[in-house]
Design a protein around this motif. Structure first.
Motif, PDB file in Angstrom:
ATOM      1  N   LEU A   1      16.619   1.695 -11.303  1.00 37.60           N
ATOM      2  CA  LEU A   1      16.959   1.369  -9.917  1.00 37.60           C
ATOM      3  C   LEU A   1      17.795   0.099  -9.847  1.00 37.60           C
ATOM      4  CD1 LEU A   1      13.630   2.303  -8.105  1.00 37.60           C
ATOM      5  CD2 LEU A   1      15.818   3.526  -7.997  1.00 37.60           C
ATOM      6  N   ASP A   2      17.448  -0.918 -10.653  1.00 42.95           N
ATOM      7  CA  ASP A   2      18.262  -2.142 -10.683  1.00 42.95           C
ATOM      8  C   ASP A   2      19.697  -1.820 -11.063  1.00 42.95           C
ATOM      9  OD1 ASP A   2      16.280  -3.895  -9.884  1.00 42.95           O
ATOM     10  OD2 ASP A   2      15.763  -4.517 -11.942  1.00 42.95           O
ATOM     11  N   THR A   3      19.866  -0.944 -12.044  1.00 43.95           N
ATOM     12  CA  THR A   3      21.219  -0.556 -12.475  1.00 43.95           C
ATOM     13  C   THR A   3      21.965   0.127 -11.333  1.00 43.95           C
ATOM     14  OG1 THR A   3      20.479  -0.303 -14.762  1.00 43.95           O
ATOM     15  CG2 THR A   3      22.531   0.801 -14.148  1.00 43.95           C
ATOM     16  N   LEU A   4      21.284   1.029 -10.616  1.00 41.06           N
ATOM     17  CA  LEU A   4      21.937   1.708  -9.497  1.00 41.06           C
ATOM     18  C   LEU A   4      22.243   0.756  -8.353  1.00 41.06           C
ATOM     19  CD1 LEU A   4      19.893   5.040  -9.395  1.00 41.06           C
ATOM     20  CD2 LEU A   4      22.242   4.715 -10.202  1.00 41.06           C
TER      21      LEU A   4
ATOM     22  N   GLY B   1       2.435   2.949 -16.072  1.00 38.82           N
ATOM     23  CA  GLY B   1       3.044   1.619 -16.091  1.00 38.82           C
ATOM     24  C   GLY B   1       4.404   1.621 -16.768  1.00 38.82           C
ATOM     25  N   ASP B   2       4.510   2.323 -17.897  1.00 42.14           N
ATOM     26  CA  ASP B   2       5.797   2.407 -18.601  1.00 42.14           C
ATOM     27  C   ASP B   2       6.844   3.124 -17.754  1.00 42.14           C
ATOM     28  OD1 ASP B   2       4.785   1.051 -20.781  1.00 42.14           O
ATOM     29  OD2 ASP B   2       4.488   2.853 -22.011  1.00 42.14           O
ATOM     30  N   GLN B   3       6.436   4.189 -17.079  1.00 43.58           N
ATOM     31  CA  GLN B   3       7.377   4.915 -16.227  1.00 43.58           C
ATOM     32  C   GLN B   3       7.848   4.033 -15.073  1.00 43.58           C
ATOM     33  OE1 GLN B   3       4.810   8.284 -15.449  1.00 43.58           O
ATOM     34  NE2 GLN B   3       6.099   9.642 -16.690  1.00 43.58           N
ATOM     35  N   ARG B   4       6.950   3.253 -14.515  1.00 37.27           N
ATOM     36  CA  ARG B   4       7.319   2.345 -13.422  1.00 37.27           C
ATOM     37  C   ARG B   4       8.336   1.316 -13.904  1.00 37.27           C
ATOM     38  NH1 ARG B   4       1.983   1.254  -9.710  1.00 37.27           N
ATOM     39  NH2 ARG B   4       1.264   3.403  -9.725  1.00 37.27           N
TER      40      ARG B   4
ATOM     41  N   SER C   1       0.833  -1.209   0.000  1.00 33.42           N
ATOM     42  CA  SER C   1       0.000   0.000   0.000  1.00 33.42           C
ATOM     43  C   SER C   1       0.866   1.258   0.000  1.00 33.42           C
ATOM     44  CB  SER C   1      -0.990   0.004   1.170  1.00 33.42           C
ATOM     45  OG  SER C   1      -0.331   0.050   2.396  1.00 33.42           O
ATOM     46  N   ALA C   2       1.997   1.233   0.699  1.00 30.28           N
ATOM     47  CA  ALA C   2       2.913   2.378   0.682  1.00 30.28           C
ATOM     48  C   ALA C   2       3.496   2.556  -0.725  1.00 30.28           C
ATOM     49  CB  ALA C   2       4.026   2.186   1.707  1.00 30.28           C
ATOM     50  N   ALA C   3       3.871   1.450  -1.369  1.00 28.04           N
ATOM     51  CA  ALA C   3       4.427   1.524  -2.721  1.00 28.04           C
ATOM     52  C   ALA C   3       3.391   2.072  -3.692  1.00 28.04           C
ATOM     53  CB  ALA C   3       4.908   0.145  -3.181  1.00 28.04           C
ATOM     54  N   GLU C   4       2.143   1.653  -3.541  1.00 21.01           N
ATOM     55  CA  GLU C   4       1.087   2.160  -4.421  1.00 21.01           C
ATOM     56  C   GLU C   4       0.953   3.674  -4.274  1.00 21.01           C
ATOM     57  OE1 GLU C   4      -2.375  -0.152  -3.428  1.00 21.01           O
ATOM     58  OE2 GLU C   4      -1.585  -1.943  -4.415  1.00 21.01           O
ATOM     59  N   GLU C   5       1.035   4.153  -3.032  1.00 23.52           N
ATOM     60  CA  GLU C   5       0.940   5.599  -2.802  1.00 23.52           C
ATOM     61  C   GLU C   5       2.121   6.335  -3.431  1.00 23.52           C
ATOM     62  OE1 GLU C   5       1.080   8.786   0.895  1.00 23.52           O
ATOM     63  OE2 GLU C   5       0.280   6.790   1.295  1.00 23.52           O
TER      64      GLU C   5
END
Length: 149
Positions: free
Chosen positions: A137-140, A127-130, A116-120
């Motif tokens: 983030l995986d790269t970092l 969806g594409d931006q996510r 629920s925190a992630a959804e907020e």
């Protein structure tokens, strides 16, 4: 005249996002009244991903904290029935930490809190931006230079 510092600005944005994530997760935790601090939540999640019950020193190393901090967390979680100390079958002097049924139940609730925190947090993104954010983030997180994964 000072030169713009785009990397410094990105670092500041990441720090601000991290603080926002912590604030939102903390608020969601308090709303559910689970009686678990963010640090205790992290320890429970770490235990859940361990194969066999770890030693406290192993937990401290994985959590990147001093052993005394793990002792304090384990004491509180043990008092609430979420973990228990068990002797190592191979060496009775070694104590290992394992989740209880209550701890597993709390973890399921914590998962719902995190969702629920992630959804907020992610609500403003498409969806594409996510998907793009996840890749970045995986790269970092992995520390691999862009284009060399």
């Amino acid at each position: 005249m000072t030169m713009p510092d785009p990397d410094g600005q990105l670092a500041e944005q990441l720090l601000r996002l991290t603080r926002r994530v912590h604030r939102i997760q903390k608020r969601h935790l308090q709303q559910r009244e689970l009686g678990v601090t963010p640090a205790q939540s992290r320890l429970l999640r770490t235990l859940a991903h361990w194969g066999s019950p770890p030693r406290m020193a192993d937990l401290a190393e994985r959590l990147e904290v001093v052993p005394r901090a793990v002792t304090t967390l384990v004491d509180a979680l043990e008092a609430s029935g979420m973990v228990r100390r068990v002797p190592d079958p191979a060496n009775r002097r070694v104590i290992r930490i394992e989740l209880t049924d209550e701890g597993r139940s709390t973890l399921r609730e914590l998962h719902a809190v995190r969702r629920s925190a992630a959804e907020e947090i992610l609500a403003p993104l498409t969806g594409d931006q996510r998907e793009t954010l996840g890749t970045l983030l995986d790269t970092l997180i992995d520390g691999a230079p862009a284009g060399r994964c």
